[in-house]
Design an enzyme around this catalytic site. Sequence first.
Site, PDB file in Angstrom:
ATOM      1  CB  VAL A 392      25.829  34.049 -35.073  1.00 47.57           C
ATOM      2  CG1 VAL A 392      24.667  33.506 -36.065  1.00 47.57           C
ATOM      3  CG2 VAL A 392      25.799  35.535 -35.616  1.00 47.57           C
ATOM      4  CG  ASP A 393      28.593  38.452 -30.741  1.00 46.17           C
ATOM      5  OD1 ASP A 393      29.843  37.935 -30.998  1.00 46.17           O
ATOM      6  OD2 ASP A 393      28.625  39.624 -30.294  1.00 46.17           O
ATOM      7  CG  ASP A 394      25.105  35.672 -26.702  1.00 46.38           C
ATOM      8  OD1 ASP A 394      25.661  35.577 -25.713  1.00 46.38           O
ATOM      9  OD2 ASP A 394      24.907  36.698 -27.322  1.00 46.38           O
ATOM     10  NE  ARG A 466      32.244  38.162 -29.942  1.00 43.53           N
ATOM     11  CZ  ARG A 466      32.787  39.143 -29.209  1.00 43.53           C
ATOM     12  NH1 ARG A 466      33.975  39.035 -28.679  1.00 43.53           N
ATOM     13  NH2 ARG A 466      31.919  40.109 -28.678  1.00 43.53           N
TER      14      ARG A 466
END
Length: 695
Positions: A392-394, A466
């Site tokens: 999910v961060d990317d 983020r």
Amino acid sequence: MMPTKSLPDRTMEALKEAVQYAYECQFDNDHWSGEVHSNPIFTAEYLFLRQALGLDFTQDEKDGFIRWFLLQQNEDGSYGLAPDYPGDPSTTVESYLSLKMLGYPIDKPEMVQARDYMLRTDGMKNVRIFTRFFLATFGLWPWDYIPQLPLELMLMPQRSPVNIYTLSSWARATCIPLLVVRHHQPIYALPNGAHKDNDFLDELWNDPSNKKIPYSQSLWQMVGKEDLTTIAFTAADKVISLLGGFRKFPGRRYLRRTVVDWLVMHQEHSGDWGGYWPPMHGTILALVLEGFPLNHPVIRSGMEAVERYAMHDKNGRRYQATTCALWDTAVMTVALADCGLVRPNNVRLTNTVEWFLKRQCRGTEGDWRVYRPELQPGGWSFQDIDNWYPDVDDTAIVILGLLKHYPTSINSEHIIRGMNWILGMQNPDGGWAAFDWNNDKLFLNKIPFGDMESLCDPTTADVTGRLVECLGHFIRSPHAHTVDADFLRTVETSAQRGIRWLLDNQEPFGAWWGRWGVNYVYGTSNVLSGLHYFMHKGDDELNLAISRAVEWVKSVQLEDGGWGEGLSSYDDPALAGKGSPSTASQTAWSIMSLIPYVPATDPAVTRGVDFLVRFQTLLGSDHAYDRGKTGKNGKSWPEDYYTGTGFPGHLYLQYCLNPHYWPMMALGRYLRKAKGAGLTGHLEDELEGFPEPVV
């Protein structure tokens, strides 16, 4: 005498140099992929793999490896988890074994120093479980003193609190092949042959006649000292050991075939497994033990993938823990947007967008489906190709990059699919983890094999921050009115749940912990970069949390204007924000923490920006592109300290582009803030007409 240039003037010059450097470093005019520096263990274990498979080394290869290992050694003879970090016995013994396997004489000063360190600290008794495991494959450690890894784990139902899918993605991909290796208990040959009780490393033991070192206390010792979960896992391990590891139990052949099928299914078309070195290593060993010849297409493509982790330059030959092409490209894309000097029709940028769109994970792969079967795929991964494990961060930072350059794409299929996927991966507690959903069975870290305490992927502040930033940017986009109103409300609700988790998990001193970057400086930056989208009058709880965090960031600024936090803050929270000289990436994170909340003229901001402008250099980091991509034009920032985190306390990383794209991002946001305050003067013409990033 020429008048001194203003800080905005100098910032603009620095940004132009940084953009030029970024262009120089781009691969194929569409993506970036910097080296991922770590510790020597990954290179050592590459050598162990080659040795186990009986693959010889050329003299050039040997010389390159030796040169690199010698450069990593600390002054006291040890090898650490990061440069200039205290010695670590596991890293030291694996490095020593590698050098000895390569034929480096044991009477050389470097070998004598490493040996002295191990003897002085009784290091062999303190090596980690994974090091014990790989030593056992060469007869250097008794298999009876390695925790059991029963294949029967594959039989545990998905609704059970203990099954392969309650492990984190990285632990799952690493441990499943080791189930097979543990079953076979191989003894591979070293230069002195294959022996169950090999004496190849006896000189590192204070008492080589006794290598029976327990990996846990006895059950009697645990009573009254340890919790019931630890006692139960240890008791189960002891019982399995007494039963011979279940090796002769009915169904073992079926279980081995089940593991083999799982491993083959999880291989990417590029040959990779999990996009990370340990699964690659373990899977190749496991499949060869199960009868796959070295020329089998699965093994051949796997070995080809392994070689893509190789780096070779004047410092020697080494292997990365992972690769980070998509992450580097996504963060660089955001940085180029925030600096405001790249027009949307720039061919490099349009090529990058196409590169992203081709890599969205839209197929049937993905372990995340086990617990989210109804969720439509749409994420992006950390590496170039890792369809089984998008994160999910990317995904959030790719969406941010696309929206900042192309705001009208907010309703595009790729962005809506990505948004739906990250919304569906939100944990029940309101936050987000990196790869998995609701993967918070922290009691699993108490199994005897869990000495790195990294078997789970729970909600963390840096990832949640983020995601809040991504959702906030989506909601506040000038084109948000083109999005379905019900979907916008869903995004808003999701963001508020994330904010609630962040408010409940702020540290008493005002910061947030960083799981994937060092450490409180990183976590706090991610959170503050997201929360400002949701500030409004009357929300006293949110405003107070922000105020406390801003004051904490200011309180840890160093005299030179920068910020620096050492790895030791993971061991001692009293060192939060301290313990390291100023670094470019941590200074950038801190500036971005402050920019939304204080004036552009705030002394903490101007001192931080001045630090970045002053320390930009022609060569940038010594760790920059060694693959023939070192920027011949433009400037970057030096950074020798590790600011990336793999597993807190156990694995630290340095992404070689960290000290480039984060400062670009910070300087760009500062310049936009200065423009809004009327401080940019004659720079207005250069700043005019570019899309206005929301900072």
